[in-house]
Motif scaffolding. Structure first.
Motif, mmCIF file in Angstrom:
data_model
loop_
_atom_site.group_PDB
_atom_site.id
_atom_site.type_symbol
_atom_site.label_atom_id
_atom_site.label_comp_id
_atom_site.label_asym_id
_atom_site.label_seq_id
_atom_site.Cartn_x
_atom_site.Cartn_y
_atom_site.Cartn_z
ATOM 1 N N PRO A 28 38.304 43.206 33.709
ATOM 2 C CA PRO A 28 37.690 42.860 34.878
ATOM 3 C C PRO A 28 36.989 41.387 34.816
ATOM 4 O O PRO A 28 37.150 40.608 35.923
ATOM 5 C CB PRO A 28 36.645 43.961 34.862
ATOM 6 N N HIS A 29 36.602 41.064 33.664
ATOM 7 C CA HIS A 29 36.114 39.726 33.516
ATOM 8 C C HIS A 29 36.925 38.551 33.611
ATOM 9 O O HIS A 29 36.836 37.664 34.358
ATOM 10 C CB HIS A 29 35.251 39.520 32.069
ATOM 11 N N HIS A 30 38.156 38.653 32.993
ATOM 12 C CA HIS A 30 39.314 38.031 33.118
ATOM 13 C C HIS A 30 39.665 37.741 34.778
ATOM 14 O O HIS A 30 40.103 36.679 35.193
ATOM 15 C CB HIS A 30 40.476 38.172 32.319
ATOM 16 N N GLN A 31 40.017 38.763 35.335
ATOM 17 C CA GLN A 31 40.565 39.102 36.664
ATOM 18 C C GLN A 31 39.518 38.284 37.515
ATOM 19 O O GLN A 31 39.821 37.332 38.586
ATOM 20 C CB GLN A 31 40.367 40.358 37.003
ATOM 21 N N GLN A 83 45.479 44.791 44.123
ATOM 22 C CA GLN A 83 45.207 43.524 43.745
ATOM 23 C C GLN A 83 45.259 42.865 42.419
ATOM 24 O O GLN A 83 45.702 42.002 42.152
ATOM 25 C CB GLN A 83 43.587 43.470 44.157
ATOM 26 N N ALA A 84 44.952 43.811 41.406
ATOM 27 C CA ALA A 84 45.016 43.395 40.117
ATOM 28 C C ALA A 84 46.576 43.371 39.841
ATOM 29 O O ALA A 84 46.955 42.555 39.049
ATOM 30 C CB ALA A 84 44.501 44.670 39.083
ATOM 31 N N LYS A 85 47.265 44.092 39.945
ATOM 32 C CA LYS A 85 49.029 44.067 39.825
ATOM 33 C C LYS A 85 49.599 42.751 40.275
ATOM 34 O O LYS A 85 50.255 42.388 39.781
ATOM 35 C CB LYS A 85 49.560 45.306 40.583
ATOM 36 N N ALA A 86 48.783 42.630 41.544
ATOM 37 C CA ALA A 86 49.393 41.422 42.101
ATOM 38 C C ALA A 86 48.869 39.900 41.325
ATOM 39 O O ALA A 86 49.615 39.033 41.082
ATOM 40 C CB ALA A 86 49.039 41.051 43.729
ATOM 41 N N LEU A 87 47.855 40.014 41.154
ATOM 42 C CA LEU A 87 47.228 38.886 40.082
ATOM 43 C C LEU A 87 47.915 39.023 38.607
ATOM 44 O O LEU A 87 48.472 37.799 38.512
ATOM 45 C CB LEU A 87 45.662 39.142 39.790
ATOM 46 N N PHE A 88 48.353 40.134 38.256
ATOM 47 C CA PHE A 88 48.836 39.997 36.656
ATOM 48 C C PHE A 88 50.228 39.248 37.435
ATOM 49 O O PHE A 88 50.553 38.678 36.190
ATOM 50 C CB PHE A 88 48.933 41.198 36.461
ATOM 51 N N LYS A 89 50.657 39.801 38.220
ATOM 52 C CA LYS A 89 52.018 39.107 38.382
ATOM 53 C C LYS A 89 52.152 37.691 38.723
ATOM 54 O O LYS A 89 53.024 36.836 37.954
ATOM 55 C CB LYS A 89 52.999 39.702 39.657
ATOM 56 N N ARG A 90 51.066 37.277 39.245
ATOM 57 C CA ARG A 90 50.787 35.606 39.471
ATOM 58 C C ARG A 90 50.511 35.013 38.202
ATOM 59 O O ARG A 90 51.079 33.718 38.164
ATOM 60 C CB ARG A 90 49.755 35.435 40.495
ATOM 61 N N ILE A 91 49.940 35.553 37.229
ATOM 62 C CA ILE A 91 49.407 34.727 36.019
ATOM 63 C C ILE A 91 50.309 34.995 34.898
ATOM 64 O O ILE A 91 49.964 34.728 33.827
ATOM 65 C CB ILE A 91 48.068 35.006 35.922
ATOM 66 N N GLY A 92 51.274 35.848 34.957
ATOM 67 C CA GLY A 92 52.230 36.272 34.160
ATOM 68 C C GLY A 92 51.844 37.321 32.993
ATOM 69 O O GLY A 92 52.123 37.274 31.932
ATOM 70 N N PRO A 133 44.996 50.698 32.384
ATOM 71 C CA PRO A 133 46.031 51.365 32.611
ATOM 72 C C PRO A 133 47.269 50.475 32.860
ATOM 73 O O PRO A 133 48.438 50.751 32.519
ATOM 74 C CB PRO A 133 45.898 52.500 33.440
ATOM 75 N N LEU A 134 46.917 49.327 33.763
ATOM 76 C CA LEU A 134 48.039 48.457 33.954
ATOM 77 C C LEU A 134 48.409 47.793 32.908
ATOM 78 O O LEU A 134 49.595 46.870 32.981
ATOM 79 C CB LEU A 134 47.693 47.717 35.150
ATOM 80 N N LEU A 135 47.853 47.576 31.671
ATOM 81 C CA LEU A 135 48.162 46.655 30.929
ATOM 82 C C LEU A 135 49.026 47.313 29.596
ATOM 83 O O LEU A 135 49.290 46.704 28.721
ATOM 84 C CB LEU A 135 47.075 46.195 30.268
ATOM 85 N N LYS A 136 49.068 48.814 29.858
ATOM 86 C CA LYS A 136 49.787 49.739 28.830
ATOM 87 C C LYS A 136 51.269 49.799 29.503
ATOM 88 O O LYS A 136 51.439 50.471 30.553
ATOM 89 C CB LYS A 136 49.124 50.717 28.470
#
Length: 326
Positions: free
Chosen positions: A166-169, A313-322, A106-109
């Motif tokens: 999840p694998h990427h994260q 945690q996923a939101k923060a990671l996505f922000k860090r890696i763009g 859902p965070l990717l949409k």
């Protein structure tokens, strides 16, 4: 008979307790009035599907009602989840999905037809799958691969089942923890990624043992490390990441039993209690462990809190890696 202080206190206690007892009795009387469905937002045969079928069997026996599994695959789980979100919260529609579909996807949409926080709610977790790091049959050790990556950043490839999943994260977190720079090769799913690992086109992949069982048993891929503090009982010869000197490398895939967000709290409690009775049964635990998965029994509240933590945690990671929603 005159009303003494003791009898008055007893009468008051009964008066207070009676509504509670009545509510408890009513809660215990809940029974489905028609067939119940458990939606699985994937094709048949995967871990959530197999867990759902065992749960359906045991809940059906408990409720004396037909409980069927309905596979509605597509859109990274969104098709099945949307179906649940639009179902009545009357105890006749549920869903079992993994953390990827419930948290990451859902965070990717940019647009969703449902709210992943309020339109669906967890009644509990139903199990988890540990991760194993695998490579081609002639792969060197994981320490050698990590040493190579440190001396030559980006020279070691790893496969994932999709960007942001999840694998990427977990690989992004491990790289941050270990000071590594690896090169992601993203695939459209787990199977094509594993096939390229087996062919020697990619050096590493983290996957659940159940998803790679045929390749592992056939010797087409090599297990390099169990992502755990201790060795897996079903892979006693495969070292754990902690014993290899990587104690911060941790990850599991986990699965939740979801209900429509409109379900009343009293019904959530009843179904949640019935679910936990199934999850702690010998038959269910055996069915989970024989497929190289593990028992994970969380209440609805505990599962909701864990989902909130992992979503943040996923939101923060996505922000860090763009990574931005698309």
């Amino acid at each position: 008979m005159p009303l003494t202080r003791r009898s008055a206190a007893g009468a008051l206690a009964i008066a207070i307790a009676s509504p509670l007892l009545m509510r408890s009795a009513l809660a215990q009387q809940f029974q489905p009035t028609k067939s119940v469905r458990i939606i699985v937002p994937y094709t048949p045969g995967g871990v959530p599907d197999l867990m759902a079928r065992q749960i359906a069997k045991e809940l059906g026996a408990m409720w004396k009602q037909s409980v069927i599994v309905e596979n509605r695959a597509g859109a990274s789980g969104a098709i099945g989840i949307e179906m649940l979100s639009k179902s009545p919260g009357d105890g006749h529609s549920f869903l079992i999905a993994d953390d990827g579909a419930l948290i990451s996807a859902p965070l990717l949409k940019a647009k969703l037809s449902y709210d992943p926080v309020t339109d669906i709610v967890p009644l509990g977790s139903v199990g988890a799958s540990p991760y194993v790091i695998v490579g081609p049959p002639d792969s060197p050790s994981i320490q050698q691969l990590f040493t190579r990556a440190k001396s030559n950043p980006g020279s070691v490839d790893y496969a994932t089942n999709g960007i942001g999943g999840p694998h990427h994260q977990i690989w992004e977190r491990w790289q941050e923890q270990l000071g590594l720079k690896l090169n992601q090769i993203a695939y459209s799913g787990t199977l094509p990624a594993l096939q390229d690992v087996a062919a020697g086109r990619v050096a590493l992949m983290a996957c659940t043992p159940s998803s790679a069982l045929a390749l592992l048993q056939g010797g087409r891929i090599k297990p390099l490390a169990a992502v755990s503090k201790t060795r897996f009982p079903f892979m006693p010869n495969v070292p754990a990441t902690a014993e290899l000197g990587y104690p911060t490398m941790e990850a599991v895939a986990w699965y939740c039993f979801m209900a429509p967000g409109t379900m009343p709290d009293s019904l959530k409690e009843k179904v949640g209690a019935d679910l936990r009775a199934v999850l702690t049964s010998k038959d269910y635990i055996t069915s989970v462990e024989e497929r190289h998965n593990v028992s994970l029994v969380l209440t609805g509240k505990e599962a909701s809190e864990r989902m909130a933590r992992e979503r943040a945690q996923a939101k923060a990671l996505f922000k860090r890696i763009g990574i931005e929603p698309a």
